[in-house]
Design an enzyme around this catalytic site. Structure first.
Site, PDB file in Angstrom:
ATOM      1  N   HIS A 195       0.835  -1.202   0.000  1.00 57.46           N
ATOM      2  CA  HIS A 195       0.000   0.000   0.000  1.00 57.46           C
ATOM      3  C   HIS A 195       0.871   1.254   0.000  1.00 57.46           C
ATOM      4  O   HIS A 195       1.917   1.305   0.649  1.00 57.46           O
ATOM      5  CB  HIS A 195      -0.893   0.037   1.238  1.00 57.46           C
ATOM      6  CG  HIS A 195      -2.122  -0.799   1.121  1.00 57.46           C
ATOM      7  ND1 HIS A 195      -2.981  -0.712   0.044  1.00 57.46           N
ATOM      8  CD2 HIS A 195      -2.662  -1.734   1.961  1.00 57.46           C
ATOM      9  CE1 HIS A 195      -3.993  -1.556   0.224  1.00 57.46           C
ATOM     10  NE2 HIS A 195      -3.817  -2.188   1.369  1.00 57.46           N
ATOM     11  N   CYS A 253       0.487   1.910  -5.798  1.00 60.55           N
ATOM     12  CA  CYS A 253      -0.432   2.774  -6.552  1.00 60.55           C
ATOM     13  C   CYS A 253       0.129   4.187  -6.675  1.00 60.55           C
ATOM     14  O   CYS A 253       0.889   4.647  -5.827  1.00 60.55           O
ATOM     15  CB  CYS A 253      -1.796   2.827  -5.863  1.00 60.55           C
ATOM     16  SG  CYS A 253      -2.651   1.249  -5.812  1.00 60.55           S
ATOM     17  N   ARG A 299       0.230   2.625 -11.615  1.00 65.51           N
ATOM     18  CA  ARG A 299       1.181   1.920 -10.779  1.00 65.51           C
ATOM     19  C   ARG A 299       2.568   2.558 -10.894  1.00 65.51           C
ATOM     20  O   ARG A 299       2.995   2.941 -11.982  1.00 65.51           O
ATOM     21  CB  ARG A 299       1.261   0.439 -11.180  1.00 65.51           C
ATOM     22  CG  ARG A 299      -0.026  -0.336 -10.964  1.00 65.51           C
ATOM     23  CD  ARG A 299      -0.412  -0.429  -9.496  1.00 65.51           C
ATOM     24  NE  ARG A 299      -1.662  -1.162  -9.311  1.00 65.51           N
ATOM     25  CZ  ARG A 299      -2.857  -0.592  -9.270  1.00 65.51           C
ATOM     26  NH1 ARG A 299      -2.960   0.729  -9.403  1.00 65.51           N
ATOM     27  NH2 ARG A 299      -3.934  -1.308  -9.092  1.00 65.51           N
TER      28      ARG A 299
END
Length: 259
Positions: free
Chosen positions: A167, A241, A250
């Site tokens: 993340h 991300c 990405r």
């Protein structure tokens, strides 16, 4: 005329009441939304980051215990487990000498702990220490603040591509600042008494979420073919991300195993 005046005042009072109630409802909804945002952005970060660091400590403690037991066995403090007296040589069938394996070929296969984590990733430039688990499932891996290994990619230290996802925002956000990595930065992977050091070589600042080439055994973007590598080797890939607080694209960082 008096009756009509009272009717207008009543309607005006009713409208004011409706407007006041709507304002109160709007404020209440706003407060609830704000609390949800605080919970998602701040509290889940604290929870996941704390749990991830506890998992790192647990892994390192387990590895230290394994190392201590191995030293005890090597020093002869433990009785032999084969049932053969220590003074009796154990015959072995004749065979051709085995070739000495290279570091990559000798890399152990990942073995996950009950928590799912099996390694620790360290990025000195970012001050990052985070557990690595198999798989990229959000609930089981990424939302716990872990970094997840893409299924089917190579293990740490092995030939191929050791590809990881994490993340960038919320849930510990381990990869929030990987955009700051530059060529030459170290990416260190510890796994059961072994350490593999990769060196950052290339960064792809933006590609699509379907660009599977970035995690191929020889990583090369299929969206932007000018980015990537062209020869087999031992690679590491970090993906997250981008831009922040969005999952539209990405961000990719590549490194190669230091000999």
């Amino acid at each position: 005329m008096v009756v009509q005046g009272r009717g207008r005042r009543a309607r005006r009072a009713g409208l004011v009441g409706v407007l006041w109630a709507s304002a109160e409802l709007t404020v209440t909804v706003g407060v609830v939304v704000l609390l949800l945002v605080v919970h998602q952005v701040w509290w889940t970060n604290r929870q996941a980051a704390a749990a991830a660091q506890e998992q790192v400590r647990s892994l390192e403690q387990a590895w230290d215990q394994e190392r201590a037991r191995a030293l005890e066995r090597a020093s002869g403090d433990d009785p032999p487990s084969s049932g053969v007296p220590a003074s009796s040589p154990v015959p072995s069938p004749p065979s051709a000498p085995a070739p000495v394996p290279s570091e990559a070929a000798a890399a152990p296969r990942p073995r996950a702990e009950p928590s799912g984590a099996y390694a620790v990733l360290r990025i000195p430039r970012l001050g990052l220490v985070v557990p690595v688990a198999q798989g990229i499932d959000k609930r089981a891996v990424l939302d716990k603040g872990y970094v997840g290994q893409y299924p089917g990619t190579a293990g740490p230290g092995a030939q191929g591509n050791f590809a990881l996802a994490g993340h960038r925002n919320t849930h510990g956000e381990p990869f929030r600042y990987i955009n700051r990595l530059r060529a030459g930065d170290e990416l260190i992977v510890d796994m059961r008494g072994r350490r593999y050091t990769y060196v950052v070589g290339k960064v792809l600042s933006e590609t699509t979420e379907r660009d599977t080439g970035v995690i191929a055994p020889v990583p090369r973007s299929v969206v932007k073919p000018e980015h990537g590598y062209g020869e087999p080797g031992a690679y590491i890939t970090l993906t997250t991300c981008t831009p922040e607080y969005s999952s539209k694209y990405r961000l990719v960082v590549w490194g190669t195993l230091r000999p």
